[in-house]
Design a protein around this motif. Structure first.
Motif, PDB file in Angstrom:
ATOM      1  N   TYR A   6       7.794   5.736  13.610  1.00  0.00           N
ATOM      2  CA  TYR A   6       6.369   6.149  13.400  1.00  0.00           C
ATOM      3  C   TYR A   6       5.408   5.359  14.474  1.00  0.00           C
ATOM      4  O   TYR A   6       4.486   5.943  14.978  1.00  0.00           O
ATOM      5  CB  TYR A   6       6.232   5.775  12.061  1.00  0.00           C
ATOM      6  CG  TYR A   6       4.576   5.928  11.767  1.00  0.00           C
ATOM      7  CD1 TYR A   6       4.069   7.197  11.466  1.00  0.00           C
ATOM      8  CD2 TYR A   6       3.747   4.642  11.755  1.00  0.00           C
ATOM      9  CE1 TYR A   6       2.619   7.064  11.115  1.00  0.00           C
ATOM     10  CE2 TYR A   6       2.444   4.803  11.327  1.00  0.00           C
ATOM     11  CZ  TYR A   6       1.928   5.958  10.955  1.00  0.00           C
ATOM     12  OH  TYR A   6       0.647   6.183  10.813  1.00  0.00           O
ATOM     13  N   ALA A   7       5.649   4.116  14.664  1.00  0.00           N
ATOM     14  CA  ALA A   7       4.873   3.430  15.300  1.00  0.00           C
ATOM     15  C   ALA A   7       4.566   3.922  16.950  1.00  0.00           C
ATOM     16  O   ALA A   7       3.640   3.602  17.652  1.00  0.00           O
ATOM     17  CB  ALA A   7       4.975   1.908  15.432  1.00  0.00           C
ATOM     18  N   TRP A   8       5.903   4.329  17.406  1.00  0.00           N
ATOM     19  CA  TRP A   8       5.761   4.923  18.827  1.00  0.00           C
ATOM     20  C   TRP A   8       5.322   6.152  19.026  1.00  0.00           C
ATOM     21  O   TRP A   8       4.631   6.356  20.020  1.00  0.00           O
ATOM     22  CB  TRP A   8       7.317   4.902  19.088  1.00  0.00           C
ATOM     23  CG  TRP A   8       7.633   5.341  20.809  1.00  0.00           C
ATOM     24  CD1 TRP A   8       7.624   6.485  21.277  1.00  0.00           C
ATOM     25  CD2 TRP A   8       7.373   4.374  21.665  1.00  0.00           C
ATOM     26  NE1 TRP A   8       7.737   6.491  22.377  1.00  0.00           N
ATOM     27  CE2 TRP A   8       7.513   5.129  22.994  1.00  0.00           C
ATOM     28  CE3 TRP A   8       7.310   3.131  22.158  1.00  0.00           C
ATOM     29  CZ2 TRP A   8       7.635   4.539  24.360  1.00  0.00           C
ATOM     30  CZ3 TRP A   8       7.355   2.591  23.271  1.00  0.00           C
ATOM     31  CH2 TRP A   8       7.445   3.336  24.365  1.00  0.00           C
ATOM     32  N   ASN A   9       5.768   7.076  18.166  1.00  0.00           N
ATOM     33  CA  ASN A   9       5.189   8.398  18.140  1.00  0.00           C
ATOM     34  C   ASN A   9       4.721   9.100  16.822  1.00  0.00           C
ATOM     35  O   ASN A   9       5.636   9.783  16.336  1.00  0.00           O
ATOM     36  CB  ASN A   9       5.973   9.340  19.000  1.00  0.00           C
ATOM     37  CG  ASN A   9       5.629  10.748  19.359  1.00  0.00           C
ATOM     38  OD1 ASN A   9       4.625  11.102  18.717  1.00  0.00           O
ATOM     39  ND2 ASN A   9       6.564  11.263  20.120  1.00  0.00           N
TER      40      ASN A   9
ATOM     41  N   ALA B  62       0.821  -1.250  -0.102  1.00  0.00           N
ATOM     42  CA  ALA B  62      -0.062  -0.090   0.321  1.00  0.00           C
ATOM     43  C   ALA B  62       0.874   1.270  -0.110  1.00  0.00           C
ATOM     44  O   ALA B  62       1.648   1.644   1.147  1.00  0.00           O
ATOM     45  CB  ALA B  62      -0.944  -0.037   1.066  1.00  0.00           C
ATOM     46  N   PRO B  63       0.876   2.135  -0.904  1.00  0.00           N
ATOM     47  CA  PRO B  63       1.516   3.329  -0.902  1.00  0.00           C
ATOM     48  C   PRO B  63       1.240   4.241  -0.014  1.00  0.00           C
ATOM     49  O   PRO B  63       2.009   5.003   0.573  1.00  0.00           O
ATOM     50  CB  PRO B  63       1.351   3.822  -2.508  1.00  0.00           C
ATOM     51  CG  PRO B  63       0.596   2.946  -3.181  1.00  0.00           C
ATOM     52  CD  PRO B  63       0.192   1.977  -2.088  1.00  0.00           C
ATOM     53  N   THR B  64       0.088   4.515   0.312  1.00  0.00           N
ATOM     54  CA  THR B  64      -0.555   5.066   1.581  1.00  0.00           C
ATOM     55  C   THR B  64      -1.522   4.259   2.301  1.00  0.00           C
ATOM     56  O   THR B  64      -1.861   3.312   2.152  1.00  0.00           O
ATOM     57  CB  THR B  64      -1.375   6.340   1.087  1.00  0.00           C
ATOM     58  OG1 THR B  64      -2.357   5.960   0.273  1.00  0.00           O
ATOM     59  CG2 THR B  64      -0.385   7.213   0.180  1.00  0.00           C
ATOM     60  N   MET B  65      -1.710   4.923   3.801  1.00  0.00           N
ATOM     61  CA  MET B  65      -2.444   3.966   4.780  1.00  0.00           C
ATOM     62  C   MET B  65      -3.024   5.228   5.545  1.00  0.00           C
ATOM     63  O   MET B  65      -2.078   6.006   6.209  1.00  0.00           O
ATOM     64  CB  MET B  65      -1.750   2.837   5.267  1.00  0.00           C
ATOM     65  CG  MET B  65      -2.710   2.117   5.981  1.00  0.00           C
ATOM     66  SD  MET B  65      -1.621   0.614   6.948  1.00  0.00           S
ATOM     67  CE  MET B  65      -0.975  -0.239   5.405  1.00  0.00           C
ATOM     68  N   THR B  66      -4.494   5.208   5.685  1.00  0.00           N
ATOM     69  CA  THR B  66      -4.971   6.299   6.198  1.00  0.00           C
ATOM     70  C   THR B  66      -5.698   5.793   7.490  1.00  0.00           C
ATOM     71  O   THR B  66      -6.359   4.836   7.485  1.00  0.00           O
ATOM     72  CB  THR B  66      -5.949   7.100   5.232  1.00  0.00           C
ATOM     73  OG1 THR B  66      -6.934   6.351   5.015  1.00  0.00           O
ATOM     74  CG2 THR B  66      -5.262   7.764   3.998  1.00  0.00           C
TER      75      THR B  66
ATOM     76  N   ARG C  81       1.966   6.907   5.732  1.00  0.00           N
ATOM     77  CA  ARG C  81       1.428   6.450   6.791  1.00  0.00           C
ATOM     78  C   ARG C  81       0.652   7.713   7.459  1.00  0.00           C
ATOM     79  O   ARG C  81       1.495   8.280   8.041  1.00  0.00           O
ATOM     80  CB  ARG C  81       1.918   5.308   7.670  1.00  0.00           C
ATOM     81  CG  ARG C  81       1.797   4.148   7.188  1.00  0.00           C
ATOM     82  CD  ARG C  81       2.317   3.873   5.826  1.00  0.00           C
ATOM     83  NE  ARG C  81       2.243   2.372   5.268  1.00  0.00           N
ATOM     84  CZ  ARG C  81       2.129   2.140   4.246  1.00  0.00           C
ATOM     85  NH1 ARG C  81       2.197   3.237   3.094  1.00  0.00           N
ATOM     86  NH2 ARG C  81       2.139   0.940   3.699  1.00  0.00           N
ATOM     87  N   GLU C  82      -0.806   7.861   7.597  1.00  0.00           N
ATOM     88  CA  GLU C  82      -1.183   9.360   8.194  1.00  0.00           C
ATOM     89  C   GLU C  82      -1.079   9.283   9.615  1.00  0.00           C
ATOM     90  O   GLU C  82      -0.992   8.256  10.463  1.00  0.00           O
ATOM     91  CB  GLU C  82      -2.867   9.005   7.803  1.00  0.00           C
ATOM     92  CG  GLU C  82      -3.447  10.438   8.097  1.00  0.00           C
ATOM     93  CD  GLU C  82      -4.851  10.495   7.627  1.00  0.00           C
ATOM     94  OE1 GLU C  82      -5.507  11.526   7.637  1.00  0.00           O
ATOM     95  OE2 GLU C  82      -5.575   9.292   7.422  1.00  0.00           O
ATOM     96  N   LYS C  83      -0.667  10.568  10.028  1.00  0.00           N
ATOM     97  CA  LYS C  83      -0.623  10.824  11.433  1.00  0.00           C
ATOM     98  C   LYS C  83      -2.044  10.302  12.145  1.00  0.00           C
ATOM     99  O   LYS C  83      -3.306  10.753  11.502  1.00  0.00           O
ATOM    100  CB  LYS C  83      -0.676  12.284  11.905  1.00  0.00           C
ATOM    101  CG  LYS C  83       0.991  12.622  11.310  1.00  0.00           C
ATOM    102  CD  LYS C  83       1.311  13.870  11.928  1.00  0.00           C
ATOM    103  CE  LYS C  83       2.781  14.350  11.278  1.00  0.00           C
ATOM    104  NZ  LYS C  83       3.680  13.547  11.722  1.00  0.00           N
TER     105      LYS C  83
END
Length: 906
Positions: free
Chosen positions: A476-479, A401-405, A444-446
């Motif tokens: 990213y996964a942490w913060n 997936a190029p993006t994930m929202t 990957r969206e905030k």
């Protein structure tokens, strides 16, 4: 679970002087999802710390990674004394104490004593002791989620207080990054308060790729890396482990089971949940009590060696074909039947194993439809019938997936009806095995982690090279709120380089040219910017420095990179990098020589470029099937710079009319349209989608020319259906009005003979119907008749007269024999008129003699100069002419000519 074919502003950082060095941390994030907001007495911005005197003179900038939620600087400090006492508390454990002790010793402590009370003198470090925060006036971690922690430095103490033992372990990992590294005690560490927690519960890696498996040593090393970067899950799902798939019912051999136990033990030591993923879908009979018992028994064997988290992946299987007649009788056929059967199996496992084993974590599963959010009978059955506490793994909208929202995650939660654990197919490269994917986790969206049960990333076949991207995944996964892909990527490179600035520079240069992927559309952003700056400014000095750094990077990394596994992983790509940098430097020198009027030097360099490019493309590694896999670096940047440099050389020399290629479709990875014209049948243009009616590829001849035969070669052995299934060949003078030359259908190779006298500038192949397959074009050869080369001696086998004046200095006319009396090579001049000069390019080492002659409008040939070595340029004095010829001297070697260039009068 990844495809094996392609179907489918930096953050401001507060600086804190710590132990003679600078600590950077992004501003703390606001709460995400169900995580608590920052407590009122915790600063939401980092204050500038006062400078503390330090015994250390080092001034290295140190960064906490992953980025903490909150960093507050204090006005006090602590001193690393010769003896330091570790006081253990309720949430301390052996691994945490080991990390703290190691960090203190590296900071200069000579003796570290563990106990249950402070020492009589010297620094005291409280590990897992919340009460000790009172002296620092800091709140404890009671309001934080699992894995959260508080780290306080000041008031003559260091306190690590976790919400749980994992939180304290993470506080220890932060302390490890904060403390200085020096050989003697006495460092003064500026006061600081860190209050931190993760953005999602599960953060880690799923080893789920196809291809050469990781070694046992590499897996152990990965678990160490996960612990250091606050990742807490590793899913053991290697496709090479037959006892997970084809032989899932069988017991492990003792040696292999011992290795899994060692992995599970290491994971426990690093506060990582080792997840054992058994994939029975290739042969399971869902309704069979015997198969369910076999699955539960296999899990029991793994439970007995210490594993507490289990998964049942049901991906990459057919759910339209049952493995036993009983399943069809019980559930029928179709997607809904498959969903019901899988839910039945999983629920039995959940009830008969997970529920009967206190301490077991929630069961995980991978659905057969794992890659979108569209409703289906399969998903509906799974949603309605699968036990609600089972975690469903999902790759996003697309396999890669190029993006994930956030919206997509919410849709997935709705359509599957279960908590979602992402199986994110990055940086995995089993579908593009010729490349390393070293760019950051992107697109990957905030806010996404707060909507998920967790994030697992599928890594590359190369475990050590995966760490650069995995650093950004952990960040990213942490913060996610504070996450910036580029900033995290640069920090990861700095960390991986081990603190050495020259090694960091080399690693950044190498990672830059392996940057692009489905998640990162930019290819080699640093290098591409350097090339753009050169073409804009003409500053060759700066670009030379950039290319020199790139060329030296492989040797620097081989000499100095601490993680030697990376060198083994990246070896062929390092070799290719060095060669590509050499070719690019040669191309740059060629342009600069041509611009300076140094024609012979420029031509000598031009001849070196093709062989250097060929060498750069020659590097391979051996894949799992034993085949040599060519490696690719910086495709679309270095090669395009060399093409542009050749074009600039041609322009300066006066060569025009070199064909170019274009397409209405996008390009898959590096397979650009230019490859249709490179004369190499093993390279190709490859589209990034299926052609629709009207899509096609075009050759621009540069000017209107008389056409000869046309050959269109499409498809390739590994994708034989990737061609235009219905289409036409057309030509045009202006690119607007087109004439049909031939129609074709159902065949990948097309040839056409053009009617005599037909002239055009453009030739295209256009689809006349939509299709499902993508498009590969190996070669699109359009021959031309104008400017024809005649005479002799005749060309040797495999060569042609045409090569002597085809607007391509890379091609060579080579004669089959030495010249005889009267032999001459003649080419017409496109537009009769005044000629300023004639340049003859011949391969280096060519010694044959000959006169350069022009034919005037009266038909008389006049000599204007003689051939002299590889590069000959003679003035024509503005004589009007319609042809040029090379009148060979007898008694010389067989002639060779790369290009005859006639420059008209300005």
């Amino acid at each position: 679970m990844t495809p094996r074919s392609p179907r489918p502003t930096a953050l401001g950082a507060a600086a804190v002087l710590l132990a003679g060095g600078l600590l950077t941390a992004a501003p703390p994030a606001q709460a995400v999802g169900n995580t608590p907001a920052t407590p009122a007495n915790t600063s939401s911005t980092a204050n500038t710390a006062s400078t503390a005197k330090a015994a250390s003179t080092a001034k290295t900038q140190r960064t906490i990674s992953p980025t903490p939620r909150s960093v507050t600087n204090r006005s006090d400090h602590v001193t690393i004394t010769p003896t330091v006492t570790l006081v253990t508390g309720a949430t301390s454990d052996g691994p945490s104490l080991d990390v703290v002790e190691s960090a203190l010793r590296k900071a200069g402590a000579q003796h570290v004593v563990r106990g249950d009370r402070p020492g009589g003198s010297g620094l005291t470090v409280y590990v897992g002791d919340t009460a000790a925060l009172a002296a620092q006036h800091l709140d404890g971690p009671s309001e934080l989620p699992a894995d959260g922690y508080v780290l306080g430095i000041g008031a003559d103490r260091i306190v690590l207080a976790g919400k749980d033992t994992t939180g304290t372990y993470y506080a220890a990992q932060t302390l490890r990054q904060v403390l200085p590294q020096q050989s003697r005690p006495g460092a003064q560490v500026a006061g600081i308060a860190v209050r931190d927690w993760p953005g999602t519960a599960l953060r880690g890696v799923i080893e789920g790729f196809y291809g050469t498996p990781w070694s046992h040593e590499a897996r152990l090393d990965q678990l160490d890396y996960y612990g250091e970067h606050k990742m807490n899950i590793y899913v053991y799902s290697p496709k090479d482990d037959a006892y997970l798939r084809a032989k899932w019912r069988d017991a492990y051999p003792a040696e292999q089971l011992a290795q899994i136990k060692e992995l599970a033990d290491r994971a426990t030591q690093r506060h990582v949940d080792f997840t054992y993923a058994l994939s029975p879908g290739l042969s399971v009979c869902y309704s069979s009590d015997a198969d369910i018992k076999a699955l539960v028994d296999k899990f029991q064997t793994i439970w007995d060696i210490g594993v507490r988290t289990f998964a049942v992946p049901l991906d990459d299987i057919s759910y339209t074909d049952w493995n036993c007649a009983e399943d069809k009788e019980k559930w029928g056929t179709g997607g809904a039947a498959a969903g019901a059967a899988q839910a039945y199996l999983l629920n039995r496992v959940n009830k008969e194993f997970i529920a009967t084993h206190p301490g077991a974590q929630p069961l995980q599963m991978v659905p057969t439809e794992y890659y979108n959010v569209s409703a289906s009978p399969y998903k509906q059955a799974l949603s309605e019938q699968l036990d609600p506490d089972v975690l469903v793994e999902w790759t996003g909208v697309g396999v890669v997936a190029p993006t994930m929202t956030v919206a997509q995650a919410e849709e997935a939660r709705t359509v599957f009806g279960h908590p979602i654990l992402t199986w994110d197919n990055y940086p995995v490269n089993d579908y593009t095995t010729d490349r390393l994917l070293l760019g950051p986790f992107n697109g990957r969206e905030k806010g996404l982690p707060g909507k998920l049960a967790g994030i697992t990333a599928n890594p590359m076949i190369q475990p050590y090279a995966s760490k650069i991207a995995l650093h950004t995944v952990a960040d990213y996964a942490w913060n996610d709120t504070a996450y910036d892909p580029r900033t995290s990527w640069l920090q990861g490179i700095k960390e991986y380089a081990g603190g050495d600035a020259r090694t960091e520079k080399a690693l950044r240069a190498f990672a830059d040219i392996n940057y692009s992927s489905s998640l990162n559309s930019e290819q080699a952003p640093d290098l591409a910017a350097a090339f753009d700056a050169y073409w804009t400014s003409g500053d060759a000095t700066r670009l030379t420095s950039t290319l020199t750094t790139l060329g030296a990077a492989p040797d620097r990394l081989r000499d100095s990179l601490p993680d030697r596994g990376f060198i083994a992983d990246a070896g062929p790509w390092l070799d290719a990098t060095k060669s590509w940098a050499t070719a690019a430097r040669t191309a740059l020198r060629m342009v600069e020589a041509a611009r300076a009027g140094k024609g012979a030097q420029a031509w000598e360099l031009r001849q070196q470029v093709p062989a250097q490019v060929t060498a750069a493309k020659s590097f391979t590694y051996t894949g799992l099937d034993g085949r040599a896999v060519p490696v690719v670096v910086v495709d679309g940047v270095l090669d395009r710079f060399i093409d542009a440099a050749n074009a600039e050389y041609d322009r300066i020399l006066g060569i025009s009319g070199r064909p170019t290629a274009s397409a209405t479709l996008g390009t898959w990875q590096s397979n650009a349209p230019a490859r249709m014209l490179d004369g190499d049948d093993s390279t190709y243009f490859w589209s990034d989608r299926s052609p629709a009616a009207g899509d096609g590829v075009t050759v621009d001849l540069g000017r209107t020319r008389e056409l000869g035969d046309i050959t269109l070669a499409m498809a390739k052995p590994t994708s034989p259906d990737d061609y235009l299934h219905e289409g036409v060949l057309e030509y045009s003078v202006d690119g607007q009005t087109w004439q049909q030359l031939a129609a074709f259908a159902g065949k990948p190779d097309v040839t056409a003979t053009v009617p005599a006298g037909t002239s055009a500038r453009y030739v295209r192949a256009r689809a006349t119907a939509d299709q499902e397959n993508w498009l590969v074009v190996r070669e699109f050869d359009v021959t031309t008749k104008d400017g024809a080369v005649t005479g002799g001696p005749p060309a040797a086998t495999g060569f042609s007269l045409r090569a002597a004046a085809d607007a391509d200095p890379n091609t060579v006319y080579r004669a089959a024999r030495a010249p005889e009396a009267g032999d001459a090579l003649q080419t017409g001049i496109e537009h009769t008129g005044p000629v300023r000069s004639v340049t003859v390019l011949r391969p280096t080492g060519t010694t044959g003699r000959g006169d350069i002659q022009l034919r005037g409008t009266d038909g008389t040939w006049r000599t204007i100069g003689t051939l002299d070595g590889a590069y000959t340029k003679v003035s024509a004095g503005g004589r009007s002419a319609d042809a040029v010829r090379l009148l060979w001297g007898t008694g010389t070697a067989a002639p060779q000519v790369a290009e005859v260039v006639v420059t008209g009068q300005d």
